[in-house]
Design a protein around this motif. Structure first.
Motif, mmCIF file in Angstrom:
data_model
loop_
_atom_site.group_PDB
_atom_site.id
_atom_site.type_symbol
_atom_site.label_atom_id
_atom_site.label_comp_id
_atom_site.label_asym_id
_atom_site.label_seq_id
_atom_site.Cartn_x
_atom_site.Cartn_y
_atom_site.Cartn_z
ATOM 1 N N ILE A 122 28.560 22.695 -31.902
ATOM 2 C CA ILE A 122 29.017 21.298 -31.896
ATOM 3 C C ILE A 122 30.514 21.307 -32.208
ATOM 4 O O ILE A 122 30.952 21.912 -33.175
ATOM 5 C CB ILE A 122 28.279 20.456 -32.952
ATOM 6 N N VAL A 123 31.292 20.608 -31.372
ATOM 7 C CA VAL A 123 32.742 20.609 -31.487
ATOM 8 C C VAL A 123 33.233 19.195 -31.770
ATOM 9 O O VAL A 123 32.827 18.243 -31.118
ATOM 10 C CB VAL A 123 33.390 21.109 -30.172
ATOM 11 N N LYS A 124 34.112 19.093 -32.736
ATOM 12 C CA LYS A 124 34.780 17.824 -33.021
ATOM 13 C C LYS A 124 36.105 17.816 -32.278
ATOM 14 O O LYS A 124 36.662 18.868 -31.987
ATOM 15 C CB LYS A 124 35.068 17.683 -34.523
ATOM 16 N N GLU A 125 36.626 16.635 -31.992
ATOM 17 C CA GLU A 125 37.908 16.533 -31.327
ATOM 18 C C GLU A 125 38.965 17.224 -32.188
ATOM 19 O O GLU A 125 38.994 17.073 -33.408
ATOM 20 C CB GLU A 125 38.278 15.069 -31.131
ATOM 21 N N GLN A 126 39.837 17.963 -31.540
ATOM 22 C CA GLN A 126 40.903 18.637 -32.262
ATOM 23 C C GLN A 126 41.972 17.625 -32.646
ATOM 24 O O GLN A 126 42.374 16.802 -31.822
ATOM 25 C CB GLN A 126 41.529 19.733 -31.381
ATOM 26 N N PRO A 127 42.447 17.657 -33.889
ATOM 27 C CA PRO A 127 43.503 16.711 -34.282
ATOM 28 C C PRO A 127 44.790 16.975 -33.508
ATOM 29 O O PRO A 127 45.097 18.118 -33.188
ATOM 30 C CB PRO A 127 43.694 16.986 -35.775
ATOM 31 N N LYS A 128 45.516 15.912 -33.182
ATOM 32 C CA LYS A 128 46.773 16.039 -32.453
ATOM 33 C C LYS A 128 47.919 15.870 -33.453
ATOM 34 O O LYS A 128 48.040 14.837 -34.083
ATOM 35 C CB LYS A 128 46.832 14.987 -31.359
ATOM 36 N N VAL A 158 41.270 17.768 -16.821
ATOM 37 C CA VAL A 158 41.236 18.902 -17.759
ATOM 38 C C VAL A 158 41.719 20.176 -17.064
ATOM 39 O O VAL A 158 42.494 20.954 -17.645
ATOM 40 C CB VAL A 158 39.810 19.080 -18.347
ATOM 41 N N GLN A 159 41.302 20.399 -15.835
ATOM 42 C CA GLN A 159 41.738 21.596 -15.100
ATOM 43 C C GLN A 159 43.251 21.591 -14.873
ATOM 44 O O GLN A 159 43.901 22.633 -14.979
ATOM 45 C CB GLN A 159 41.000 21.696 -13.765
ATOM 46 N N LYS A 160 43.799 20.428 -14.559
ATOM 47 C CA LYS A 160 45.239 20.324 -14.321
ATOM 48 C C LYS A 160 46.031 20.664 -15.582
ATOM 49 O O LYS A 160 47.065 21.319 -15.522
ATOM 50 C CB LYS A 160 45.591 18.919 -13.836
ATOM 51 N N ARG A 161 45.531 20.202 -16.742
ATOM 52 C CA ARG A 161 46.228 20.471 -18.005
ATOM 53 C C ARG A 161 46.069 21.910 -18.480
ATOM 54 O O ARG A 161 46.828 22.361 -19.337
ATOM 55 C CB ARG A 161 45.731 19.520 -19.092
ATOM 56 N N HIS A 162 45.071 22.623 -17.950
ATOM 57 C CA HIS A 162 44.784 23.982 -18.421
ATOM 58 C C HIS A 162 44.578 24.941 -17.253
ATOM 59 O O HIS A 162 43.487 25.485 -17.061
ATOM 60 C CB HIS A 162 43.548 23.961 -19.327
ATOM 61 N N MET A 167 28.801 21.417 -27.105
ATOM 62 C CA MET A 167 28.983 19.995 -26.846
ATOM 63 C C MET A 167 29.781 19.320 -27.940
ATOM 64 O O MET A 167 29.789 19.776 -29.079
ATOM 65 C CB MET A 167 27.640 19.295 -26.626
ATOM 66 N N GLY A 168 30.443 18.244 -27.573
ATOM 67 C CA GLY A 168 31.247 17.492 -28.513
ATOM 68 C C GLY A 168 30.424 16.458 -29.250
ATOM 69 O O GLY A 168 29.358 16.048 -28.798
ATOM 70 N N SER A 169 30.941 16.053 -30.400
ATOM 71 C CA SER A 169 30.304 14.999 -31.189
ATOM 72 C C SER A 169 31.377 14.281 -31.979
ATOM 73 O O SER A 169 32.262 14.919 -32.549
ATOM 74 C CB SER A 169 29.267 15.591 -32.147
ATOM 75 N N LYS A 170 31.272 12.965 -32.010
ATOM 76 C CA LYS A 170 32.234 12.220 -32.819
ATOM 77 C C LYS A 170 31.757 12.059 -34.245
ATOM 78 O O LYS A 170 32.485 11.598 -35.096
ATOM 79 C CB LYS A 170 32.554 10.868 -32.195
ATOM 80 N N GLY A 171 30.503 12.433 -34.501
ATOM 81 C CA GLY A 171 29.992 12.395 -35.871
ATOM 82 C C GLY A 171 29.742 10.998 -36.384
ATOM 83 O O GLY A 171 30.300 10.605 -37.402
ATOM 84 N N HIS A 185 36.138 14.414 -27.498
ATOM 85 C CA HIS A 185 35.249 15.406 -28.114
ATOM 86 C C HIS A 185 34.669 16.323 -27.038
ATOM 87 O O HIS A 185 34.544 17.533 -27.227
ATOM 88 C CB HIS A 185 34.112 14.722 -28.876
ATOM 89 N N SER A 186 34.310 15.731 -25.900
ATOM 90 C CA SER A 186 33.780 16.517 -24.785
ATOM 91 C C SER A 186 34.841 17.467 -24.238
ATOM 92 O O SER A 186 34.539 18.607 -23.888
ATOM 93 C CB SER A 186 33.296 15.612 -23.656
ATOM 94 N N GLU A 187 36.058 16.988 -24.157
ATOM 95 C CA GLU A 187 37.128 17.848 -23.661
ATOM 96 C C GLU A 187 37.350 19.030 -24.606
ATOM 97 O O GLU A 187 37.518 20.170 -24.166
ATOM 98 C CB GLU A 187 38.430 17.061 -23.491
ATOM 99 N N ALA A 188 37.340 18.785 -25.902
ATOM 100 C CA ALA A 188 37.496 19.873 -26.878
ATOM 101 C C ALA A 188 36.356 20.882 -26.728
ATOM 102 O O ALA A 188 36.578 22.097 -26.774
ATOM 103 C CB ALA A 188 37.538 19.304 -28.297
ATOM 104 N N ALA A 189 35.128 20.391 -26.518
ATOM 105 C CA ALA A 189 33.981 21.282 -26.328
ATOM 106 C C ALA A 189 34.137 22.086 -25.039
ATOM 107 O O ALA A 189 33.847 23.289 -25.003
ATOM 108 C CB ALA A 189 32.688 20.475 -26.301
ATOM 109 N N LEU A 190 34.593 21.435 -23.984
ATOM 110 C CA LEU A 190 34.779 22.104 -22.700
ATOM 111 C C LEU A 190 35.816 23.225 -22.801
ATOM 112 O O LEU A 190 35.632 24.318 -22.262
ATOM 113 C CB LEU A 190 35.182 21.080 -21.645
ATOM 114 N N LEU A 191 36.896 22.978 -23.528
ATOM 115 C CA LEU A 191 37.932 23.997 -23.689
ATOM 116 C C LEU A 191 37.416 25.191 -24.496
ATOM 117 O O LEU A 191 37.669 26.346 -24.142
ATOM 118 C CB LEU A 191 39.178 23.389 -24.337
#
Length: 166
Positions: free
Chosen positions: A159-165, A89-93, A129-133, A27-33
Motif C-alpha cells: 500500500i502506497v501513500k502519495e509522496q509529499p511534494k 504518467v508515461q510522459k513525465r517518466h 496500490m495507493g491509498s489516501k488512508g 496515490h495511484s500514481e505514486a503506487a504505479l511509479l
C-alpha cells in the motif's frame, strides 16, 4: 553438492505481472511509479487495472468528463480517463521501461471483488496500490478498498501513500 529440498524457499523472480489498481489519484500514481521500479528491478511485467464501479457507490466519480459527453457510456469515459492518466504518467517518466510496456486493463464491477478476480486471472505476483488512508466514521463503516484487498489477497500487497511534494 547438496540437493535442493522441496520445501525450501525459491529465490526465483516473480513470474506473474505486478498488478496496480488505479483510480487516477495522486496515490495511484505514486503506487504505479513504485510498481514500475519493482517490475524493472525484478524483470517482470506491469498490469495497470481500473475497475469501473456502480455510480451508486461513488456518484459523480466520472462526472468531470461526462459533462461534455452526456450520452457516453460510463465504461467509455473511464477508458478515456485511464488512457489519459497513463499517457500523463508515461510522459513525465520516460526512463521507466516497465511503465511504457504496461498492460492496461479495464473491468466493470465492485472494486475489491474485481481486483481479486484479476489477480487470479492474470496470475499476478503481487499487488501495489495507493491509498489516501480514510479515517473516522466513513472508514469504520466502509473500510478502504486497499485495506480490503490487503486482508483478502493471497499474495503480497504493498500500500502506497502519495509522496509529499517539497
Amino acid at each position: 553438492m547438496a540437493d535442493k529440498k522441496p520445501d525450501s524457499p525459491s529465490h526465483e523472480p516473480p513470474r506473474g505481472p505486478i498488478l496496480v489498481p488505479v483510480d487516477f489519484s495522486a496515490h495511484s500514481e505514486a503506487a504505479l511509479l513504485l510498481a514500475s521500479d519493482f517490475a524493472d528491478g525484478l524483470g517482470c511485467k506491469l498490469a495497470v487495472l481500473h475497475v469501473v464501479h456502480d455510480p451508486q457507490n461513488m456518484p459523480g466519480y466520472y462526472a468531470r468528463m461526462a459533462g461534455k459527453k452526456t450520452l457516453t457510456r460510463m465504461a467509455d469515459i473511464a477508458g478515456e480517463m485511464l488512457d489519459e492518466f497513463m499517457a500523463k504518467v508515461q510522459k513525465r517518466h520516460p526512463e521507466r521501461h516497465a511503465l511504457h510496456k504496461a498492460e492496461v486493463l479495464l473491468v466493470k464491477g465492485i472494486p475489491v471483488t474485481r481486483i481479486l478476480q484479476v489477480v487470479e486471472k492474470e496470475k499476478a505476483s503481487m499487488v501495489v496500490m495507493g491509498s489516501k488512508g480514510a479515517t473516522g466514521l466513513r472508514h469504520l463503516l466502509l473500510g478502504s478498498v486497499a485495506e480490503q484487498v490487503l486482508g483478502l489477497a493471497k499474495l503480497p500487497v504493498t500500500i502506497v501513500k502519495e509522496q509529499p511534494k517539497y
